[in-house]
Structures are given as structure tokens and as C-alpha cells.
Write a protein that holds these residues in place. Structure first.
Motif, PDB file in Angstrom:
ATOM      1  N   THR A   6      76.337  67.095 -52.268  1.00 29.59           N
ATOM      2  CA  THR A   6      77.056  67.706 -51.148  1.00 29.59           C
ATOM      3  C   THR A   6      77.220  69.213 -51.316  1.00 29.59           C
ATOM      4  OG1 THR A   6      79.161  67.181 -52.211  1.00 29.59           O
ATOM      5  CG2 THR A   6      78.315  65.597 -50.599  1.00 29.59           C
ATOM      6  N   GLY A   7      77.138  69.680 -52.546  1.00 29.21           N
ATOM      7  CA  GLY A   7      77.232  71.118 -52.793  1.00 29.21           C
ATOM      8  C   GLY A   7      75.840  71.727 -52.771  1.00 29.21           C
ATOM      9  N   ALA A   8      75.718  72.905 -53.320  1.00 30.14           N
ATOM     10  CA  ALA A   8      74.434  73.597 -53.324  1.00 30.14           C
ATOM     11  C   ALA A   8      73.396  72.856 -54.156  1.00 30.14           C
ATOM     12  CB  ALA A   8      74.612  75.022 -53.827  1.00 30.14           C
ATOM     13  N   THR A   9      73.753  72.456 -55.391  1.00 28.92           N
ATOM     14  CA  THR A   9      72.816  71.761 -56.268  1.00 28.92           C
ATOM     15  C   THR A   9      73.563  70.817 -57.215  1.00 28.92           C
ATOM     16  OG1 THR A   9      72.886  73.472 -57.973  1.00 28.92           O
ATOM     17  CG2 THR A   9      71.150  73.671 -56.292  1.00 28.92           C
ATOM     18  N   ALA A  10      72.789  69.918 -57.832  1.00 31.87           N
ATOM     19  CA  ALA A  10      73.307  69.046 -58.894  1.00 31.87           C
ATOM     20  C   ALA A  10      72.210  68.912 -59.945  1.00 31.87           C
ATOM     21  CB  ALA A  10      73.672  67.681 -58.343  1.00 31.87           C
ATOM     22  N   SER A  11      72.558  69.098 -61.208  1.00 31.61           N
ATOM     23  CA  SER A  11      71.557  69.054 -62.280  1.00 31.61           C
ATOM     24  C   SER A  11      71.019  67.651 -62.521  1.00 31.61           C
ATOM     25  CB  SER A  11      72.128  69.624 -63.573  1.00 31.61           C
ATOM     26  OG  SER A  11      73.243  68.849 -63.980  1.00 31.61           O
ATOM     27  N   ASP A  12      71.797  66.633 -62.170  1.00 29.66           N
ATOM     28  CA  ASP A  12      71.343  65.259 -62.307  1.00 29.66           C
ATOM     29  C   ASP A  12      72.144  64.366 -61.372  1.00 29.66           C
ATOM     30  OD1 ASP A  12      73.626  63.727 -63.801  1.00 29.66           O
ATOM     31  OD2 ASP A  12      73.329  65.534 -65.024  1.00 29.66           O
ATOM     32  N   ILE A  13      71.668  63.155 -61.207  1.00 30.36           N
ATOM     33  CA  ILE A  13      72.421  62.116 -60.499  1.00 30.36           C
ATOM     34  C   ILE A  13      72.527  60.953 -61.463  1.00 30.36           C
ATOM     35  CG2 ILE A  13      72.403  60.461 -58.592  1.00 30.36           C
ATOM     36  CD1 ILE A  13      71.068  62.623 -56.862  1.00 30.36           C
ATOM     37  N   THR A  14      73.768  60.573 -61.780  1.00 34.58           N
ATOM     38  CA  THR A  14      74.019  59.541 -62.771  1.00 34.58           C
ATOM     39  C   THR A  14      74.862  58.424 -62.181  1.00 34.58           C
ATOM     40  OG1 THR A  14      73.894  61.157 -64.568  1.00 34.58           O
ATOM     41  CG2 THR A  14      75.032  59.085 -65.045  1.00 34.58           C
ATOM     42  N   PHE A  15      74.452  57.197 -62.469  1.00 34.84           N
ATOM     43  CA  PHE A  15      75.231  56.014 -62.136  1.00 34.84           C
ATOM     44  C   PHE A  15      75.751  55.459 -63.449  1.00 34.84           C
ATOM     45  CE2 PHE A  15      72.032  56.470 -58.857  1.00 34.84           C
ATOM     46  CZ  PHE A  15      72.778  56.334 -57.699  1.00 34.84           C
ATOM     47  N   SER A  16      77.074  55.275 -63.558  1.00 31.14           N
ATOM     48  CA  SER A  16      77.645  54.775 -64.807  1.00 31.14           C
ATOM     49  C   SER A  16      78.488  53.535 -64.529  1.00 31.14           C
ATOM     50  CB  SER A  16      78.490  55.857 -65.485  1.00 31.14           C
ATOM     51  OG  SER A  16      79.485  56.318 -64.606  1.00 31.14           O
ATOM     52  N   SER A  17      78.859  52.845 -65.586  1.00 28.82           N
ATOM     53  CA  SER A  17      79.644  51.606 -65.496  1.00 28.82           C
ATOM     54  C   SER A  17      78.995  50.597 -64.553  1.00 28.82           C
ATOM     55  CB  SER A  17      81.080  51.906 -65.042  1.00 28.82           C
ATOM     56  OG  SER A  17      81.690  52.806 -65.927  1.00 28.82           O
ATOM     57  N   ILE A  18      77.672  50.422 -64.703  1.00 30.66           N
ATOM     58  CA  ILE A  18      76.944  49.481 -63.850  1.00 30.66           C
ATOM     59  C   ILE A  18      77.333  48.060 -64.241  1.00 30.66           C
ATOM     60  CG2 ILE A  18      74.666  48.638 -63.166  1.00 30.66           C
ATOM     61  CD1 ILE A  18      73.622  51.508 -63.764  1.00 30.66           C
ATOM     62  N   SER A  19      77.773  47.298 -63.281  1.00 32.10           N
ATOM     63  CA  SER A  19      78.217  45.921 -63.483  1.00 32.10           C
ATOM     64  C   SER A  19      77.054  45.030 -63.915  1.00 32.10           C
ATOM     65  CB  SER A  19      78.803  45.405 -62.165  1.00 32.10           C
ATOM     66  OG  SER A  19      78.921  44.010 -62.195  1.00 32.10           O
ATOM     67  N   ALA A  20      77.352  43.986 -64.660  1.00 25.36           N
ATOM     68  CA  ALA A  20      76.347  43.004 -65.084  1.00 25.36           C
ATOM     69  C   ALA A  20      76.285  41.832 -64.113  1.00 25.36           C
ATOM     70  CB  ALA A  20      76.673  42.517 -66.495  1.00 25.36           C
ATOM     71  N   ASP A  21      76.754  42.012 -62.888  1.00 23.53           N
ATOM     72  CA  ASP A  21      76.850  40.930 -61.910  1.00 23.53           C
ATOM     73  C   ASP A  21      75.542  40.576 -61.219  1.00 23.53           C
ATOM     74  OD1 ASP A  21      79.530  40.817 -62.456  1.00 23.53           O
ATOM     75  OD2 ASP A  21      80.137  41.968 -60.686  1.00 23.53           O
ATOM     76  N   TYR A  22      74.472  41.285 -61.511  1.00 25.24           N
ATOM     77  CA  TYR A  22      73.210  41.085 -60.784  1.00 25.24           C
ATOM     78  C   TYR A  22      72.101  40.712 -61.751  1.00 25.24           C
ATOM     79  CZ  TYR A  22      76.106  43.583 -57.488  1.00 25.24           C
ATOM     80  OH  TYR A  22      77.153  43.959 -56.695  1.00 25.24           O
ATOM     81  N   THR A  23      70.957  40.322 -61.219  1.00 23.36           N
ATOM     82  CA  THR A  23      69.801  40.032 -62.071  1.00 23.36           C
ATOM     83  C   THR A  23      68.900  41.249 -62.206  1.00 23.36           C
ATOM     84  OG1 THR A  23      68.666  39.087 -60.158  1.00 23.36           O
ATOM     85  CG2 THR A  23      69.778  37.545 -61.639  1.00 23.36           C
ATOM     86  N   ASP A  24      68.770  42.028 -61.137  1.00 24.67           N
ATOM     87  CA  ASP A  24      67.872  43.183 -61.112  1.00 24.67           C
ATOM     88  C   ASP A  24      68.578  44.367 -60.459  1.00 24.67           C
ATOM     89  OD1 ASP A  24      66.035  41.257 -61.973  1.00 24.67           O
ATOM     90  OD2 ASP A  24      65.082  41.085 -60.014  1.00 24.67           O
TER      91      ASP A  24
END
Length: 176
Positions: A14-32
């Protein structure tokens, strides 16, 4: 067969830039897991490389095989070992204005105690036909713990994703 695709999270710059995009605390509720990617870099060239790491692992625990076609030229590369997985390219500032690279990244059995496989496909369009690129990658992470975080970034770490770049992480529940 997939029963459900559930959007877990979407990150949009949403700002000018982001050095990375990170998803954390991913749930183990799925297979893939599935990531839908739409990104653009502030690199001054036509393109740069989109890469990914799991669980903060920056060691040489990844390998990949990639097929690509650029303009009228096809090629491939093999990298083993390396410190990240290549997921395609990122459109740069020299490319057509307001265009974004589109990629899909599939991670089956992300909670298993085995090594993790990854497959990607990506399309990059520029304003120069010789720089358009399609790619497909098969990759492996040798980590045996469940994937709980995913970091995507430009391999040229001095560059960043620009405003409106967006990635959505989906969880998939499969039937047996």
C-alpha cells in the motif's frame, strides 16, 4: 480432488515499496498451499527474479529446475544447492507501465515431515517482445519441518515490490 480453497491471507503493498512479502504463522489446517502472485519491482531493468524461502531458512537447502521462453528463445537452468527457490521473474520499471508479473506457486503436503516439493508457473509481459517471459519451475526444499512461514522477494535485494503488488495465500483441503 480439492474440496476447498480458503484464502488465508492477502498482502498488498500500500505504500511506495516493500522489500518482501511474508506470510507467517501459517496454520497446519490444510493439505496444500497455493500462492497467487501479482508483483512489480522498482528495478530499472525490464525484469528481475522472484524468489522464495521457507521458515526463515537462508542456507543452501533449496534446489530447482526451470524451463523458460523469452521472446523466440527457450532455455533451462538447474541450481542445486541454493539459498532460495526461483518462482519466475518480476516486471521492472523498463517494462510496460502498470503491468505486473503473474505467478502461481503450488506447495503440496506442506506439513509433512518429508522434504517439500514446489511447482511454479509465471508469465511476464514487457513492452519489448524479446523480454517477455514464460517459465515453469520444479523445486525442492530439504527442510523436514512443516512450512509455517513463506517469504517472497526480489533476488536483487536492493530492489523492492512497488505499490499495488499483491500476493494471496490459499489453503487447500484435499480428499483422499
Amino acid at each position: 480432488m480439492a474440496l476447498t480453497y480458503t484464502a488465508i491471507a492477502t498482502v498488498t503493498v500500500t505504500g511506495a515499496t516493500a522489500s518482501d512479502i511474508t506470510f507467517s504463522s501459517i496454520s497446519a489446517d490444510y493439505t496444500d498451499l497455493l500462492l497467487k502472485v501479482s508483483v512489480r519491482s522498482n528495478i530499472s531493468a525490464y525484469r528481475s527474479t522472484l524468489v522464495m524461502q521457507f521458515n526463515g531458512d537462508t542456507a543452501n537447502n533449496y534446489s530447482y529446475r526451470r524451463l523458460y521462453a523469452t521472446g523466440s528463445t527457450a532455455g533451462s537452468d538447474v541450481t542445486d544447492p541454493t539459498s532460495y527457490i526461483v518462482c519466475g521473474e518480476v516486471v521492472g520499471a523498463s517494462s510496460t507501465a502498470s503491468t505486473f508479473t503473474n505467478s502461481e506457486i503450488y506447495i503440496p503436503s506442506y506439513t509433512s515431515s518429508n522434504k517439500k516439493s514446489v511447482s511454479t508457473d509465471a508469465a511476464l509481459e514487457t513492452n519489448d517482445a524479446s523480454n517477455n517471459r514464460l517459465s515453469m519451475t520444479a523445486a525442492l526444499w530439504t527442510g523436514t519441518s512443516a512450512i509455517t512461514s513463506i517469504k517472497l522477494f526480489d533476488s536483487n535485494t536492493a530492489q523492492a515490490f512497488v505499490q499495488y503488488s499483491s500476493i494471496t495465500l490459499y489453503g487447500i483441503k484435499n480428499t483422499v
